[in-house]
Motif scaffolding. Sequence first.
Motif, PDB file in Angstrom:
ATOM      1  N   LYS A 138       0.839  -1.193   0.000  1.00 50.56           N
ATOM      2  CA  LYS A 138       0.000   0.000   0.000  1.00 50.56           C
ATOM      3  C   LYS A 138       0.876   1.247   0.000  1.00 50.56           C
ATOM      4  O   LYS A 138       1.799   1.369   0.807  1.00 50.56           O
ATOM      5  CB  LYS A 138      -0.891   0.017   1.243  1.00 50.56           C
ATOM      6  N   THR A 197       2.042   4.929   0.770  1.00 52.35           N
ATOM      7  CA  THR A 197       1.865   5.820   1.913  1.00 52.35           C
ATOM      8  C   THR A 197       2.464   7.176   1.567  1.00 52.35           C
ATOM      9  O   THR A 197       3.471   7.253   0.874  1.00 52.35           O
ATOM     10  CB  THR A 197       2.553   5.277   3.174  1.00 52.35           C
ATOM     11  N   VAL A 253       4.115   0.214   2.034  1.00 55.05           N
ATOM     12  CA  VAL A 253       4.157  -0.626   3.225  1.00 55.05           C
ATOM     13  C   VAL A 253       3.376  -1.896   2.916  1.00 55.05           C
ATOM     14  O   VAL A 253       2.326  -1.842   2.269  1.00 55.05           O
ATOM     15  CB  VAL A 253       3.542   0.100   4.446  1.00 55.05           C
ATOM     16  N   TYR A 304       0.974  -4.975   3.767  1.00 51.89           N
ATOM     17  CA  TYR A 304      -0.117  -5.364   4.657  1.00 51.89           C
ATOM     18  C   TYR A 304      -0.457  -6.825   4.393  1.00 51.89           C
ATOM     19  O   TYR A 304      -0.580  -7.227   3.232  1.00 51.89           O
ATOM     20  CB  TYR A 304      -1.366  -4.519   4.386  1.00 51.89           C
ATOM     21  N   LYS A 331      -1.027  -4.166   9.029  1.00 53.15           N
ATOM     22  CA  LYS A 331       0.227  -3.512   8.657  1.00 53.15           C
ATOM     23  C   LYS A 331       1.413  -4.298   9.208  1.00 53.15           C
ATOM     24  O   LYS A 331       1.399  -4.781  10.322  1.00 53.15           O
ATOM     25  CB  LYS A 331       0.243  -2.091   9.211  1.00 53.15           C
TER      26      LYS A 331
END
Length: 155
Positions: free
Chosen positions: A91, A93, A113, A115, A124
Amino acid sequence: MSSLTMVEAKLPPGFRFHPRDDELVCDYLMKKWNGCESALLIEVDLNKCEPWDIPETACVGGKEWYFYNQRDRKYATGLRTNRATASGYWKATGKDRPVIRRGSLVGMRKTLVFYQGRAPKGKKTDWVMHEFRVEGPFGPPKLNPTSKVSFPHLL
């Protein structure tokens, strides 16, 4: 012995591979586009492996991994990038950061990041990746959504 281990064995004592962002874009990613291979970087398909399964051959003298990855599209006719794996997803960020060399935009850096699970209920993890792409006058031509040309990214 892998080819990367053989390359590292020939380096002088104390050598550390710690390139700046502009070096990654200009000296590795742009050269990859032009067909120049780097003995230090390999290709990894992020959609077919989890972060903890990325081959150790992508590691250059430390805990940081540098490798190329072809962008995978979520939909054949769309622009959205597929960043899903079997057990999770990457994902984005924050906002993309410009990569500047000699006062000119040469690329962008995106922070992702990992997940575990599926959105929006993924958990996360501590896995962080920086994705680099070429931009500006050196970047790929702006493509229409039906184009299937893929450009390598440095991760």
